[in-house]
Write a protein that holds these residues in place. Structure first.
Motif, mmCIF file in Angstrom:
data_model
loop_
_atom_site.group_PDB
_atom_site.id
_atom_site.type_symbol
_atom_site.label_atom_id
_atom_site.label_comp_id
_atom_site.label_asym_id
_atom_site.label_seq_id
_atom_site.Cartn_x
_atom_site.Cartn_y
_atom_site.Cartn_z
ATOM 1 N N ASP A 113 -5.253 0.237 10.067
ATOM 2 C CA ASP A 113 -3.870 0.703 9.871
ATOM 3 C C ASP A 113 -3.679 2.150 10.305
ATOM 4 O OD1 ASP A 113 -3.039 -1.719 8.948
ATOM 5 O OD2 ASP A 113 -3.128 -1.204 6.816
ATOM 6 N N ASP A 116 -13.599 3.535 3.834
ATOM 7 C CA ASP A 116 -12.563 4.438 3.319
ATOM 8 C C ASP A 116 -11.984 5.253 4.475
ATOM 9 O OD1 ASP A 116 -10.976 6.303 2.067
ATOM 10 O OD2 ASP A 116 -12.461 6.843 0.545
ATOM 11 N N SER A 120 0.813 -1.214 0.000
ATOM 12 C CA SER A 120 0.000 0.000 0.000
ATOM 13 C C SER A 120 0.849 1.267 0.000
ATOM 14 C CB SER A 120 -0.933 0.012 1.221
ATOM 15 O OG SER A 120 -0.186 -0.069 2.423
ATOM 16 N N HIS A 163 3.973 3.249 -1.714
ATOM 17 C CA HIS A 163 4.860 3.177 -2.874
ATOM 18 C C HIS A 163 6.325 3.280 -2.475
ATOM 19 C CE1 HIS A 163 5.686 7.497 -2.794
ATOM 20 N NE2 HIS A 163 4.385 7.717 -2.734
ATOM 21 N N ALA A 187 -7.677 -0.968 6.071
ATOM 22 C CA ALA A 187 -7.221 0.411 5.862
ATOM 23 C C ALA A 187 -7.572 1.294 7.050
ATOM 24 C CB ALA A 187 -7.838 0.976 4.583
#
Length: 258
Positions: free
Chosen positions: A230, A200, A5, A7, A227
């Motif tokens: 986290d 989200d 997740s 980069h 998500a």
């Protein structure tokens, strides 16, 4: 790669006295040279031994050849204005030493990073570094006042929260940490029910995001959105059961879907 997740992983690297290769000159290279000098790096040429290199060569073919040669030697490379060739990127920086705020876009848009830096620069008071130094100087006193690590973390989190006595977005007197510590008490155990509007994390309210960031443990359903989970501290305990009627001391969060 499945499950990735981020980069890239943001890191702060100490460069004082360490060699860094810098190739190129002119408009691309000079800002990097100044930045490396500010960080205390020893700027060296292409043939020197170094772990990091910045390639600021304008000609595409020449730059690509230099990058390939450096990578073949195992050197991590930043290629200015060529994000696909970069092993690492250099963020926009807000310096409130010892506090550093780095804003990166993965090399996608230096202009966006610079614009964010300018906006955030106005929010962070000049004395933020002094607040950090004050907290560092008070570490022994904090451990004495709050021997339990969880209680200490909660007390500091409450003090640094929005509107708290050490709110980092407000200006403070030089003795602010000492005055707060003289009056500080460990926060009582708390349970917060966090009802999600969606899976989200961008739909979290600021209050919900702050509660997650401070939580000692997070109770959640087995299928709770990863998500969202986290957004909690990395060392917060995750418990896939409903919260008990009497949770342990500290800050507990129960995550439920609306």
């Amino acid at each position: 790669m499945a499950g990735v997740s981020l980069h890239s992983l943001p890191l702060f690297v100490r460069l004082v006295g360490r060699p860094v290769i810098l190739l190129g000159d002119g408009e691309q290279a000079e800002p990097k040279r100044r930045l490396l000098e500010r960080a205390g790096a020893v700027i060296v040429g292409e043939d020197a031994q170094a772990a990091l290199a910045i390639v600021a060569i304008e000609d595409d073919a020449e730059a690509e050849a230099a990058v390939a040669q450096l990578k073949a030697r195992g050197v991590l490379v930043n290629a200015v204005d060529r994000p696909t060739l970069c092993d690492f990127t250099i963020p926009a920086i807000i310096d409130r030493s010892p506090v550093l705020v780095a804003i990166g876009t993965g090399g996608v848009s230096a202009g966006l990073a610079a614009a964010l830096r300018q906006r955030l620069e106005a929010l962070l008071p000049p004395g933020l570094g002094a607040l950090a130094d004050g907290l560092q100087a008070a570490r022994a006193a904090l451990r004495k006042r709050f021997p339990d690590g969880s209680a200490r973390r909660r007390a500091i989190g409450a003090a640094l929260g929005a509107g708290g006595p050490l709110d980092p977005l407000h200006a403070h007197e030089p003795d602010a940490v000492g005055r707060w510590l003289d009056a500080a008490d460990a926060p009582d155990g708390q349970l917060h029910r966090l009802t999600l509007a969606s899976a989200d994390p961008d739909d979290l309210t600021l209050r919900q995001a702050r509660q997650l960031a401070l939580a000692d443990r997070v109770y959640h359903a087995v299928d709770a959105p990863t998500a969202i989970l986290d957004r909690a501290r990395a060392d917060a305990e995750r418990i896939a059961t409903p919260a008990p009627a009497s949770p342990p001391p500290g800050i507990s969060i129960e995550v439920v879907m609306a």
